[in-house]
Design a protein around this motif. Structure first.
Motif, PDB file in Angstrom:
ATOM      1  N   GLU A 226       0.837  -1.206   0.000  1.00 32.52           N
ATOM      2  CA  GLU A 226       0.000   0.000   0.000  1.00 32.52           C
ATOM      3  C   GLU A 226       0.867   1.250   0.000  1.00 32.52           C
ATOM      4  OE1 GLU A 226      -2.362  -0.301   3.577  1.00 32.52           O
ATOM      5  OE2 GLU A 226      -2.507  -2.456   3.256  1.00 32.52           O
ATOM      6  N   GLY A 227       0.785   1.993  -1.049  1.00 30.08           N
ATOM      7  CA  GLY A 227       1.446   3.302  -1.135  1.00 30.08           C
ATOM      8  C   GLY A 227       2.926   3.270  -0.793  1.00 30.08           C
ATOM      9  N   LEU A 228       3.596   2.240  -1.260  1.00 26.35           N
ATOM     10  CA  LEU A 228       4.993   2.065  -0.893  1.00 26.35           C
ATOM     11  C   LEU A 228       5.900   3.101  -1.556  1.00 26.35           C
ATOM     12  CD1 LEU A 228       6.863  -0.005   0.606  1.00 26.35           C
ATOM     13  CD2 LEU A 228       7.269  -0.968  -1.634  1.00 26.35           C
ATOM     14  N   GLY A 229       6.819   3.644  -0.775  1.00 29.13           N
ATOM     15  CA  GLY A 229       7.792   4.572  -1.321  1.00 29.13           C
ATOM     16  C   GLY A 229       9.130   4.377  -0.640  1.00 29.13           C
ATOM     17  N   LYS A 230      10.207   4.538  -1.412  1.00 32.07           N
ATOM     18  CA  LYS A 230      11.535   4.464  -0.829  1.00 32.07           C
ATOM     19  C   LYS A 230      12.354   5.621  -1.364  1.00 32.07           C
ATOM     20  CE  LYS A 230      15.299   2.987   1.109  1.00 32.07           C
ATOM     21  NZ  LYS A 230      15.496   2.898   2.563  1.00 32.07           N
ATOM     22  N   CYS A 231      12.887   6.388  -0.438  1.00 34.50           N
ATOM     23  CA  CYS A 231      13.590   7.600  -0.819  1.00 34.50           C
ATOM     24  C   CYS A 231      15.045   7.488  -0.401  1.00 34.50           C
ATOM     25  CB  CYS A 231      12.926   8.768  -0.110  1.00 34.50           C
ATOM     26  SG  CYS A 231      13.770  10.306  -0.338  1.00 34.50           S
ATOM     27  N   TYR A 232      15.926   7.838  -1.292  1.00 29.84           N
ATOM     28  CA  TYR A 232      17.336   7.901  -0.947  1.00 29.84           C
ATOM     29  C   TYR A 232      17.773   9.351  -0.955  1.00 29.84           C
ATOM     30  CZ  TYR A 232      17.796   2.871  -1.610  1.00 29.84           C
ATOM     31  OH  TYR A 232      17.682   1.519  -1.504  1.00 29.84           O
ATOM     32  N   ARG A 233      18.682   9.664  -0.052  1.00 25.07           N
ATOM     33  CA  ARG A 233      19.234  11.010  -0.042  1.00 25.07           C
ATOM     34  C   ARG A 233      20.430  11.048  -0.971  1.00 25.07           C
ATOM     35  NH1 ARG A 233      17.376  13.346   5.028  1.00 25.07           N
ATOM     36  NH2 ARG A 233      15.200  13.537   4.402  1.00 25.07           N
ATOM     37  N   VAL A 234      20.395  11.950  -1.898  1.00 27.56           N
ATOM     38  CA  VAL A 234      21.569  12.101  -2.750  1.00 27.56           C
ATOM     39  C   VAL A 234      21.941  13.564  -2.801  1.00 27.56           C
ATOM     40  CG1 VAL A 234      21.262  10.101  -4.229  1.00 27.56           C
ATOM     41  CG2 VAL A 234      20.052  12.192  -4.765  1.00 27.56           C
ATOM     42  N   GLY A 235      23.169  13.807  -3.229  1.00 30.15           N
ATOM     43  CA  GLY A 235      23.535  15.205  -3.417  1.00 30.15           C
ATOM     44  C   GLY A 235      24.574  15.683  -2.437  1.00 30.15           C
TER      45      GLY A 235
ATOM     46  N   ARG B 189      22.698  21.446  10.118  1.00 27.91           N
ATOM     47  CA  ARG B 189      22.209  20.089   9.911  1.00 27.91           C
ATOM     48  C   ARG B 189      20.755  20.102   9.475  1.00 27.91           C
ATOM     49  NH1 ARG B 189      23.488  14.615  12.358  1.00 27.91           N
ATOM     50  NH2 ARG B 189      21.322  14.379  12.909  1.00 27.91           N
ATOM     51  N   ARG B 190      20.012  20.972  10.130  1.00 27.57           N
ATOM     52  CA  ARG B 190      18.591  21.073   9.775  1.00 27.57           C
ATOM     53  C   ARG B 190      18.424  21.528   8.339  1.00 27.57           C
ATOM     54  NH1 ARG B 190      16.255  23.736  14.683  1.00 27.57           N
ATOM     55  NH2 ARG B 190      16.033  21.982  16.094  1.00 27.57           N
ATOM     56  N   GLU B 191      19.198  22.588   8.023  1.00 26.33           N
ATOM     57  CA  GLU B 191      19.095  23.112   6.662  1.00 26.33           C
ATOM     58  C   GLU B 191      19.516  22.066   5.648  1.00 26.33           C
ATOM     59  OE1 GLU B 191      21.440  26.610   6.237  1.00 26.33           O
ATOM     60  OE2 GLU B 191      20.317  27.679   7.782  1.00 26.33           O
ATOM     61  N   GLN B 192      20.621  21.422   5.993  1.00 24.67           N
ATOM     62  CA  GLN B 192      21.199  20.491   5.050  1.00 24.67           C
ATOM     63  C   GLN B 192      20.209  19.396   4.660  1.00 24.67           C
ATOM     64  OE1 GLN B 192      24.661  18.311   6.335  1.00 24.67           O
ATOM     65  NE2 GLN B 192      25.807  19.146   4.622  1.00 24.67           N
ATOM     66  N   SER B 193      19.504  18.912   5.682  1.00 28.82           N
ATOM     67  CA  SER B 193      18.619  17.798   5.379  1.00 28.82           C
ATOM     68  C   SER B 193      17.525  18.237   4.409  1.00 28.82           C
ATOM     69  CB  SER B 193      18.027  17.219   6.660  1.00 28.82           C
ATOM     70  OG  SER B 193      17.399  18.238   7.382  1.00 28.82           O
ATOM     71  N   SER B 194      17.207  19.527   4.416  1.00 22.70           N
ATOM     72  CA  SER B 194      16.197  19.946   3.457  1.00 22.70           C
ATOM     73  C   SER B 194      16.817  20.240   2.088  1.00 22.70           C
ATOM     74  CB  SER B 194      15.461  21.188   3.969  1.00 22.70           C
ATOM     75  OG  SER B 194      16.373  22.244   4.119  1.00 22.70           O
ATOM     76  N   LYS B 195      18.112  20.609   2.115  1.00 20.64           N
ATOM     77  CA  LYS B 195      18.769  20.940   0.847  1.00 20.64           C
ATOM     78  C   LYS B 195      19.134  19.697   0.051  1.00 20.64           C
ATOM     79  CE  LYS B 195      20.947  25.438   1.486  1.00 20.64           C
ATOM     80  NZ  LYS B 195      22.173  26.041   1.998  1.00 20.64           N
ATOM     81  N   GLU B 196      19.361  18.609   0.774  1.00 19.44           N
ATOM     82  CA  GLU B 196      19.729  17.385   0.076  1.00 19.44           C
ATOM     83  C   GLU B 196      18.619  17.002  -0.883  1.00 19.44           C
ATOM     84  OE1 GLU B 196      22.185  15.489   3.683  1.00 19.44           O
ATOM     85  OE2 GLU B 196      20.293  14.574   3.111  1.00 19.44           O
ATOM     86  N   GLU B 197      19.042  16.475  -2.010  1.00 18.37           N
ATOM     87  CA  GLU B 197      18.021  16.084  -2.950  1.00 18.37           C
ATOM     88  C   GLU B 197      17.452  14.745  -2.579  1.00 18.37           C
ATOM     89  OE1 GLU B 197      18.639  16.370  -7.247  1.00 18.37           O
ATOM     90  OE2 GLU B 197      20.000  17.976  -6.685  1.00 18.37           O
ATOM     91  N   ASP B 198      16.154  14.655  -2.602  1.00 19.93           N
ATOM     92  CA  ASP B 198      15.515  13.373  -2.359  1.00 19.93           C
ATOM     93  C   ASP B 198      15.368  12.657  -3.679  1.00 19.93           C
ATOM     94  OD1 ASP B 198      15.359  13.962   0.224  1.00 19.93           O
ATOM     95  OD2 ASP B 198      13.217  14.392   0.269  1.00 19.93           O
ATOM     96  N   PHE B 199      15.809  11.423  -3.673  1.00 23.43           N
ATOM     97  CA  PHE B 199      15.609  10.627  -4.873  1.00 23.43           C
ATOM     98  C   PHE B 199      14.664   9.490  -4.532  1.00 23.43           C
ATOM     99  CE2 PHE B 199      16.849   6.746  -7.139  1.00 23.43           C
ATOM    100  CZ  PHE B 199      16.401   7.122  -8.385  1.00 23.43           C
ATOM    101  N   TRP B 200      13.515   9.504  -5.149  1.00 26.32           N
ATOM    102  CA  TRP B 200      12.541   8.450  -4.870  1.00 26.32           C
ATOM    103  C   TRP B 200      12.765   7.290  -5.813  1.00 26.32           C
ATOM    104  CZ3 TRP B 200       9.290   8.309  -0.769  1.00 26.32           C
ATOM    105  CH2 TRP B 200       9.174   9.495  -0.043  1.00 26.32           C
ATOM    106  N   ALA B 201      13.331   6.228  -5.262  1.00 26.48           N
ATOM    107  CA  ALA B 201      13.569   5.036  -6.074  1.00 26.48           C
ATOM    108  C   ALA B 201      12.245   4.320  -6.332  1.00 26.48           C
ATOM    109  CB  ALA B 201      14.533   4.103  -5.376  1.00 26.48           C
ATOM    110  N   LEU B 202      11.301   4.515  -5.425  1.00 31.63           N
ATOM    111  CA  LEU B 202       9.960   3.946  -5.571  1.00 31.63           C
ATOM    112  C   LEU B 202       8.981   4.962  -5.025  1.00 31.63           C
ATOM    113  CD1 LEU B 202      10.193   0.316  -4.163  1.00 31.63           C
ATOM    114  CD2 LEU B 202       9.939   0.947  -6.544  1.00 31.63           C
ATOM    115  N   ARG B 203       7.841   5.079  -5.638  1.00 33.15           N
ATOM    116  CA  ARG B 203       6.848   6.008  -5.130  1.00 33.15           C
ATOM    117  C   ARG B 203       5.469   5.489  -5.454  1.00 33.15           C
ATOM    118  NH1 ARG B 203       7.402  11.738  -3.537  1.00 33.15           N
ATOM    119  NH2 ARG B 203       6.111  11.615  -1.680  1.00 33.15           N
ATOM    120  N   ASN B 204       4.608   5.536  -4.446  1.00 34.00           N
ATOM    121  CA  ASN B 204       3.194   5.200  -4.643  1.00 34.00           C
ATOM    122  C   ASN B 204       2.953   3.850  -5.308  1.00 34.00           C
ATOM    123  OD1 ASN B 204       2.066   7.426  -3.502  1.00 34.00           O
ATOM    124  ND2 ASN B 204       2.312   8.651  -5.375  1.00 34.00           N
ATOM    125  N   ILE B 205       3.612   2.868  -4.804  1.00 29.24           N
ATOM    126  CA  ILE B 205       3.405   1.541  -5.377  1.00 29.24           C
ATOM    127  C   ILE B 205       2.335   0.832  -4.557  1.00 29.24           C
ATOM    128  CG2 ILE B 205       4.478  -0.655  -5.985  1.00 29.24           C
ATOM    129  CD1 ILE B 205       5.843   1.530  -7.440  1.00 29.24           C
TER     130      ILE B 205
END
Lengths: 451, 272
Positions: free
Chosen positions: A9-18, A45-61
C-alpha cells in the motif's frame, strides 16, 4: 487462491543524494563541524537535510498479490525493480507506505550470498542455508537432495574457490531451491550458469509455483517471465506503470522499449550524435515485431557536426541464450570514408534465421584509430520475433521450447535411414526450394555405402 | 500462517522474534570465522595458544623482571596471564566485531537477518579464543600448584562482565564503522592505548592511591582485578569500588550499544 499473500500500500523508498555525499560523510567532517561551533552545526544540519536532494527510487506503489500467483516484475535498469525486492525482503526499510506479507518469505537476490571461498561445498551448504533462514535440522534433512540437485557430488569436500563458476552457481542455486517458503522473491539469478542449468532452475521455479506458492520474479529475460508468470508488474522510474495479465503487460513493455528513442546518443568530443535508430521489416514498415525469415533493417540516423573519418560501426543481435549474429565493420572493412552533416546509415539483415524470442540489439562505434570508442557497446533496443512455427513445418512435441532454445536456425536437412529427407528452414522461400517431397525417395550415396 | 508487516520505522515488533528465529546463525557465522581463520596455515589452531604465550612472556620480562613490579605473592606469569585473558578477549572482540559489518557487506546488502547476529558472532569467535587461553591458564596454574579459593564462585560474573563490555563496544564500533570508516584507524589505536591504561602487565595497586578513582574509570580495571582475585585467591587486593564502576559502565555500554545499533541498523544496507 483467494487469500492475499502480499499486499503493498502506497509504498515509497527515498534515498538522499547530493550535497552531503559529495562533500564526504566522513567522521572528520562531522567532528570538525561540531567542535567549531555546536549551534551552527545543529542549524546547518537542519538546513542540510532539506537541501539534500531526495531521490525516490519507488513512489506510490500499490499492489495486491494473491496466494499462488507468479508475478513477473518488468522494467528497465534503474526502474526500481531491485529496490522493490530489497524492501520486500526487508533488507532496507521503506520510507512510506506499508507491506503485509502472509507466510514465510525467502528472497534470492543473488546466487551464493554468503558463500565463503575457503570453505568446502559441504560447509557452504550449511552456512548458506543458515543465512537464507533454514534451520540446521532442515539443512541436514535436505542435504542429499541439495547435493544431488547441484550435480557436484565428487567435489563436495573441495573448497569452493577451486570450483568452476558453473559448479559454484549450481551449488548456490541448489541450496536456495530447497528453501521452502510460502513466498519466494527472485532477482535475475538465472542470468548466470549454463543453459541446461538455467532450464533446470526455471523448471524448479515452475514446480514451486505449481505447488501453489507465491513467486515474485525479476528478470531481463522477457521470455522466461512470459513462460513462468501469469501476471506482471511493470515499473518505470519508480512508479507502477502497469499491473495485469502477463501477455498484455509484456506487449506494452516491449512496445515502450521500442518507442523510447535512443536517448540522443551524443559524443561532443567527436561532434557526432546518433539521434534515431529505427527497425524496419522487409516492407519498410517501422516495427519491432518480426517473423522468422523476414528481413530486418536497422536504420541509424546521425548528425555529424564535425567530419568523422572512417568510423567503424558494429551491431550485434543478442537472444535469450546469448549472441546470435553481428555486422561489424572491424571485420568486414566496409566502413564509410567519413560521416558529415545529417544522414542515415542502414544495415540490412536478410532473412533473419531467428526462432520466436525477444532479442536485444547492441551497437558500438569506434573511431578511425580503432582503439577508441566513439560510442561504446550498449543495448540500444529490443525486438520480438513472433510467429507460428507450425507454418515453417515445425511439428515437434516441444515446439514451445523454441522460446528458450538456441535462437539461430540455418537451413538444414535430416537424412533418415529409411531414405526420407526432411528439410527445415526458417525462411519460407528457401524452404520451398530445398524441400524434397516425402514420396520421392532417392537413396543417397552415403546411404548406399552404409548398406 | 505468519503475518509480517513492513512499515517505515515499525520493524521493532518483529525484531526479537526474528532474533530467536535466526538463533542458529550466531553459531554458523562464528563457526565460519573459526573454520576460515586458520585455513592454509601450518601451525593452525596453535596460533591461538602461541600468541598469548609470547605476549605473556614479554610482559613478564618487561614488567616483572625489568620493571620489578610487585607480584603480590603470585608467580608473575600467572598474574600477567590473568590480566591478559580478559584484555585480549576485549581487544580482539572490539577489532573483529567492529570490522564485521563492513567485512560482511555483501551479506547485508543481499539478505535479511537481524544484523546484530553478525557483530555478536564475532564476539563469540573471540570468546572461543578466550576459552582456549583459559585452558592454557589452567595448565599454568597446575604447573605452579595454585589451588583456586572460594573466590572462584565469582568468576562467571567477571566473565559475563567482560563479555557484555566486549559486545557493547563491538556493537558501537560496528555500527559506527558502517558510516564512518575512520574507525578502521581509530580502533587499533584504542586497543594499543588501552593496554597501557589497563592493569594487564602490572597490578592496579601499583597506581598511587590518589589516582585510583581516575584509573578505575576504565572498566577493564575492575574486570581484570576481578579476574585475578577470583582465580588466584584472596591475598590479592581488590577494590570493590572499581568493580562497581565496571558493572555500571558495562551496563551503560551494552545498553547504549544495542540502542545505537538498533537505531542505525535499518539503514545499513543503504549506507554500507
Amino acid at each position: 487462491m483467494s487469500q492475499t499473500a502480499i499486499s503493498i500500500e502506497g509504498l515509497g523508498k527515498c534515498y538522499r543524494v547530493g550535497r552531503q555525499q559529495a562533500k564526504g560523510d566522513g567522521l572528520r567532517h562531522a567532528m570538525e563541524a561540531v567542535l567549531r561551533s555546536p549551534v551552527a552545526w545543529i542549524r546547518k544540519r537542519r538546513e542540510q537535510s532539506s537541501k539534500e536532494e531526495d531521490f525516490w527510487a519507488l513512489r506510490n506503489i500499490s499492489a495486491i498479490i494473491p496466494e499462488g500467483d507468479v508475478v513477473g516484475v518488468l522494467g528497465r535498469n534503474g526502474a526500481g525493480k531491485s529496490t522493490l525486492l530489497k524492501v520486500l525482503s526487508r533488507i532496507t526499510v521503506p520510507t512510506e507506505g506499508r507491506i503485509k506479507l502472509h507466510g514465510r518469505v525467502a528472497s534470492l537476490l543473488e546466487v551464493g550470498t554468503g558463500f565463503h571461498q575457503e570453505l568446502t561445498g559441504r560447509e557452504n551448504i550449511f552456512l548458506n542455508g543458515a543465512i537464507l533462514g533454514m534451520t540446521r535440522a532442515e539443512i541436514i534433512r535436505k542435504f542429499d537432495e541439495i547435493v544431488a540437485f547441484s550435480e557436484i557430488e565428487q567435489f563436495i569436500d573441495t573448497p569452493v574457490k577451486r570450483y568452476s563458476s558453473g559448479m559454484y552457481v549450481r551449488l548456490a542455486f541448489a541450496v536456495a531451491a530447497h528453501l521452502e517458503p510460502e513466498i519466494l522473491i527472485v532477482d535475475e539469478v538465472l542470468a548466470v550458469g549454463d543453459t541446461a542449468f538455467q532450464k533446470k532452475c526455471l523448471g524448479k521455479m515452475g514446480s514451486f509455483a505449481a505447488s501453489g506458492r507465491t513467486v515474485l520474479f525479476v528478470s531481463h529475460n522477457i521470455e522466461a517471465i512470459r513462460t513462468l508468470c501469469k501476471r506482471a508488474i511493470w515499473l518505470r522510474d519508480g512508479s507502477l506503470m502497469m499491473d495485469g495479465e502477463i501477455s498484455s503487460v509484456v506487449d506494452e513493455y516491449s512496445k515502450s522499449l521500442f518507442s523510447e528513442e535512443v536517448p540522443s546518443w551524443d559524443n561532443p568530443d567527436y561532434g557526432i550524435c546518433l539521434n534515431k535508430l529505427a527497425l524496419k521489416n522487409g516492407r519498410g514498415e517501422l516495427t519491432n515485431h518480426f517473423v522468422p525469415g523476414e528481413d530486418l533493417r536497422v536504420e541509424i540516423s546521425f548528425q555529424a557536426r564535425k567530419r568523422v573519418n572512417r568510423p567503424r560501426f558494429a551491431i550485434g543481435i543478442v537472444g535469450a541464450n546469448g549472441s546470435c549474429f553481428t555486422s561489424n565493420m572491424l571485420l568486414d572493412g566496409k566502413f564509410p570514408e567519413y560521416l558529415e552533416g545529417e544522414g542515415t546509415l542502414t544495415c540490412l539483415f536478410k532473412a533473419i534465421p531467428l526462432l520466436p524470442q525477444t532479442y536485444t540489439l547492441k551497437m558500438a562505434v569506434r573511431d578511425e584509430t580503432i582503439k577508441d570508442f566513439i560510442f561504446p557497446y550498449k543495448d540500444v533496443t529490443s525486438f520480438n520475433v513472433t510467429g507460428d512455427l507450425a507454418e515453417y513445418g515445425y511439428e515437434g512435441e516441444y515446439v514451445n521450447w523454441a522460446s528458450r532454445s538456441t535462437p539461430v536456425v540455418i537451413p538444414y536437412e535430416w537424412h533418415l535411414p529409411d531414405g526420407r529427407r526432411e528439410a527445415v528452414s526458417l525462411n519460407r522461400s528457401v524452404r520451398a526450394i530445398s524441400n524434397v517431397p516425402h514420396q520421392v525417395q532417392e537413396p543417397s550415396l552415403e546411404l548406399d555405402a552404409m548398406q | 500462517m505468519t503475518e509480517l508487516i513492513i512499515e517505515a520505522g515499525h520493524t521493532e515488533r518483529e525484531y526479537w522474534r526474528d532474533l530467536w528465529r535466526y538463533r542458529e546463525l550466531f553459531y554458523f557465522l562464528a563457526w565460519r570465522d573459526l573454520l576460515v581463520r586458520y585455513k592454509q596455515t601450518i601451525v593452525g589452531v596453535g596460533w591461538s595458544v602461541i600468541r598469548p604465550v609470547l605476549t605473556m612472556a614479554i610482559l613478564t620480562i618487561v614488567f616483572g623482571k625489568l620493571g620489578k613490579m610487585p607480584s603480590g605473592g603470585v608467580p608473575y606469569p600467572l598474574l600477567v596471564l590473568c590480566g591478559m585473558l580478559p584484555w585480549q578477549f576485549l581487544s580482539s572482540a572490539i577489532s573483529e566485531s567492529g570490522n564485521s559489518l563492513v567485512a560482511n557487506s555483501a551479506l547485508i546488502s543481499k539478505v535479511y537477518f537481524p544484523r546484530v547476529v553478525i557483530a555478536t558472532s564475532s564476539v563469540i569467535t573471540s570468546f572461543v579464543d578466550f576459552m582456549i587461553s583459559m585452558g592454557f591458564l589452567v595448565a599454568l596454574m597446575i604447573w605452579y600448584h595454585r589451588v583456586p579459593s572460594l573466590n572462584l564462585l565469582f568468576f562467571p560474573l567477571f566473565v559475563l562482565l567482560v563479555f557484555s563490555a566486549s559486545l557493547g563496544f563491538g556493537l558501537w564500533i560496528a555500527a559506527l564503522m558502517v558510516k564512518y570508516r575512520d574507525f578502521r584507524f581509530i580502533v587499533p589505536f584504542i586497543v594499543q592505548f588501552g593496554l597501557y591504561v589497563s592493569p594487564v602487565g602490572f597490578q592496579s595497586t601499583v597506581v598511587p592511591a590518589k589516582y585510583q578513582l581516575l584509573f578505575a574509570l576504565n572498566p577493564m580495571v575492575g574486570i581484570i582485578d576481578g579476574f585475578r582475585w577470583s582465580l588466584l585467591g584472596g591475598q590479592l587486593h581488590i577494590f570493590w569500588s572499581s568493580v562497581a564502576i565496571a558493572c555500571v559502565e558495562t551496563l551503560f555500554i551494552i545498553g547504549s550499544g544495542l540502542w545505537y545499533f538498533r537505531k542505525t541498523e535499518q539503514f545499513f544496507a543503504d549506507v554500507i
